[in-house]
Write an enzyme that holds these catalytic residues in place. Structure first.
Site, PDB file in Angstrom:
ATOM      1  N   GLY A   1       0.806  -1.217   0.000  1.00 57.64           N
ATOM      2  CA  GLY A   1       0.000   0.000   0.000  1.00 57.64           C
ATOM      3  C   GLY A   1       0.840   1.268   0.000  1.00 57.64           C
TER       4      GLY A   1
ATOM      5  CG  ASN B   1      -5.366   3.833   8.937  1.00 59.06           C
ATOM      6  OD1 ASN B   1      -5.694   4.914   8.431  1.00 59.06           O
ATOM      7  ND2 ASN B   1      -4.291   3.700   9.688  1.00 59.06           N
TER       8      ASN B   1
ATOM      9  CD  GLN C   1      -7.311  -0.956   7.276  1.00 57.77           C
ATOM     10  OE1 GLN C   1      -8.166  -1.807   7.498  1.00 57.77           O
ATOM     11  NE2 GLN C   1      -6.069  -1.080   7.722  1.00 57.77           N
TER      12      GLN C   1
ATOM     13  CB  SER D   1      -1.959  -3.416   1.111  1.00 57.12           C
ATOM     14  OG  SER D   1      -0.927  -4.134   1.747  1.00 57.12           O
TER      15      SER D   1
ATOM     16  CB  CYS E   1       2.806   3.024  10.126  1.00 53.21           C
ATOM     17  SG  CYS E   1       2.376   1.913   8.774  1.00 53.21           S
TER      18      CYS E   1
END
Length: 392
Positions: free
Chosen positions: A71, A161, A189, A209, A336
């Site tokens: 992604g 997300n 997402q 992703s 992240c």
């Protein structure tokens, strides 16, 4: 102690069928897809078959899908590729101090978009970051108000997300297209959680992703609408029709296609199940904590697998630590950045009260989760709250 994994928005377990497809691919298809001999042709065929399967499920042409490493690369490729193409089309040099191309995005994007936009600003592009309301929703009117004569791209994520809020992509994209501007959506997402037919959406780019849909890490895709003005982000070989250089991850791509098939088949049933799990957790929390638990995000425009709540009596780090000890995996926000102690940029952008920001926890559901697990987690949280209150 059995573990309960409620962090599917961060990553998902590999589906057994995906694992089997990847194992067979790694054993049987080891050639380089750029080679002209039999092994190379077999590898190329495997990539093309995977692309065809995904395109059929996503409602686009196979040639409109470019495989990437995930992604983050897809987001960067869309933003830098569209922005750079607009600059080149303008006939300007990056060093000229004239009107520069302008990009519109939102304050609640994934950092893959936000940090890419910050880099573009450093390179001389102009960027407007549109604020959401207190539910994380960004209205189409706000996006339209941010447009300028030199706007070249609008990037708005499909579903958030961290809080799960869905954005009005169809409405925003229609407005953007009417102005002759390119539209990108980060759909990482959203894939496998809501119906997506790209040929019915007014978007020019969409990021995906594999590891968010029970596929492998390290592989993703970027949808590039036929005719969209865009320049490649990576240079080297002629892979992906010269749009993404680098030897293809054959097993990863095969696994991605299988994961997408699994993710979008029986989607209505899947959405119903995820909504049921989320409702069980929310009801359990409300029954035990009352007004000391607050829902963060939109109440109806919502991805089915995400529940972000503020448990007002317990700081986020304390709650996550106690849940982890109890064998329950949750998060404070994006995987992240959740390793840091900083408050989520999404909650900051939503302008929530300080108490809600510092006590927010994200639960996200998926393959293997049940209502019974949700009820158990609600009970465990009530126990943790009681214990923390006693210590105060």
């Amino acid at each position: 102690m059995e573990r309960i994994y409620f962090d599917h928005a961060a990553t998902t377990p590999l589906h057994p069928d995906v694992q089997a497809v990847m194992a067979a691919s790694m054993h049987d298809v080891f050639g380089n897809a750029s080679s002209v001999h039999a092994y190379g042709r077999e590898a190329k065929s495997a990539v093309n078959q995977a692309r065809d399967r995904m395109a059929a499920r996503l409602g686009c042409r196979p040639q409109e899908l470019v495989f990437t490493s995930g992604g983050t690369e897809s987001d960067n490729a869309a933003l830098f590729g569209a922005a750079w193409a607009a600059w080149l089309q303008s006939g300007q040099s990056p060093h000229q101090h004239t009107t520069k191309p302008h990009i519109v995005t939102t304050q609640v994007e994934h950092h893959a978009v936000l940090h890419a936009c910050e880099r573009l600003e450093a390179l001389g592009f102009e960027v407007t970051y549109v604020a959401p309301d207190e539910t994380g929703f960004v209205s189409a009117d706000k996006i339209e108000s941010a447009l300028r004569p030199n706007t070249c791209l609008v990037s708005v994520m499909y579903g958030n997300n961290e809080v799960g809020t869905l954005q009005p992509i169809r409405e925003i994209g229609g407005i953007v297209r009417a102005h002759g501007i390119l539209m990108h959506t980060d759909a990482v997402q959203a894939l496998g959680m809501i119906p997506i037919q790209l040929n019915e959406l007014p978007v020019d780019f969409a990021s995906f992703s594999a590891h968010k849909v029970n596929g492998p890490k390290g592989v993703g895709a970027l949808y590039i609408r036929t005719g969209a003005v865009w320049d490649p982000f990576l240079f080297g070989g002629n892979q992906e029709r010269k749009r993404r250089a680098g030897t293809e991850n054959i097993a990863g791509i095969a696994g991605f296609a299988e994961a997408v098939e699994r993710a979008v088949s029986s989607l209505d049933e899947k959405i119903q199940q995820l909504n049921s799990i989320r409702e069980a957790l929310w009801t359990g929390l409300k029954d035990t904590l009352g007004d000391r638990v607050v829902w963060n995000g939109h109440s109806s425009l919502q991805l089915p697998h995400i529940l972000n709540v503020s448990i007002l009596d317990v700081p986020t780090e304390t709650m996550l630590m106690n849940l982890d000890i109890a064998g329950i995996m949750a998060a404070s926000g994006s995987a992240c950045t959740s390793g840091s102690l900083e408050v989520s940029h999404v909650l900051e952008a939503m302008n929530l009260p300080e108490e809600r920001k510092r006590t927010a926890v994200r639960f996200s559901f998926g393959l293997g989760n049940t209502r019974e697990e949700a009820a158990f987690v609600a009970q465990q949280i009530a126990t943790i709250v009681s214990r923390v209150r006693t210590r105060k």
